[in-house]
Design an enzyme around this catalytic site. Structure first.
Site, PDB file in Angstrom:
ATOM      1  N   GLY A   1       0.804  -1.215   0.000  1.00 12.38           N
ATOM      2  CA  GLY A   1       0.000   0.000   0.000  1.00 12.38           C
ATOM      3  C   GLY A   1       0.838   1.266   0.000  1.00 12.38           C
ATOM      4  N   CYS A   2       2.141   1.114  -0.087  1.00 12.99           N
ATOM      5  CA  CYS A   2       3.039   2.264  -0.148  1.00 12.99           C
ATOM      6  C   CYS A   2       3.583   2.384  -1.570  1.00 12.99           C
ATOM      7  CB  CYS A   2       4.200   2.091   0.820  1.00 12.99           C
ATOM      8  SG  CYS A   2       3.713   1.999   2.548  1.00 12.99           S
TER       9      CYS A   2
END
Length: 143
Positions: free
Chosen positions: A49-50
């Site tokens: 999610g980064c």
């Protein structure tokens, strides 16, 4: 509930008028972190999610009620490495139950980061916080 290390960051931020100086300060925090051991850069420690590559390797120091949450982290992006250092200041040394109770968005909001990070970076910080909280919940379940 913030740690003394996080409160120092808040105090330092208040002394810096320009956001460019604040970004530089966050990057310097990241530069001050020890590099993450290559063996800990694995799928198990990678934060999804980064936008950048991010790893958070947790550990508990102590056992039972005396256990304290610690983690090492790293990123291939300097600003994200600095954000990891800010999160480390926010969470390190807390009991796992206290980690879960930290209102990370409110604490990070005290720094104004919520208003000055890109949406991708903000999503990355949320993903790191979710990962840290999940690790703490797992530690509580295993205690």
């Amino acid at each position: 509930m913030a740690t003394p290390d996080f409160e120092r960051i808040v105090d330092d931020f208040e002394l810096l008028d320009e956001w460019e100086d604040r970004y530089r300060y966050v990057i310097d925090l990241g530069k001050g972190m020890s590099p993450l051991d290559e063996a800990l850069r694995s799928p198990a420690t990678k934060v999804e999610g980064c936008a950048s590559q991010v790893w958070i390797a947790p550990r508990l120091d102590g056992t039972g009620a005396a256990a304290r949450f610690e983690f090492d982290g790293d990123s291939d992006a300097m600003i994200v490495r600095g954000l990891i250092a800010v999160l480390h200041a926010l969470y390190a040394g807390l009991a796992p139950s206290a980690v879960i109770e930290v209102d990370a968005p409110a604490e990070m909001g005290r720094l104004g980061l919520d208003q000055h990070l890109s949406s991708q970076r903000s999503n990355g910080v949320r993903a790191m916080v979710q990962r840290i909280r999940a690790i703490a919940r797992t530690a509580l379940q295993q205690a």
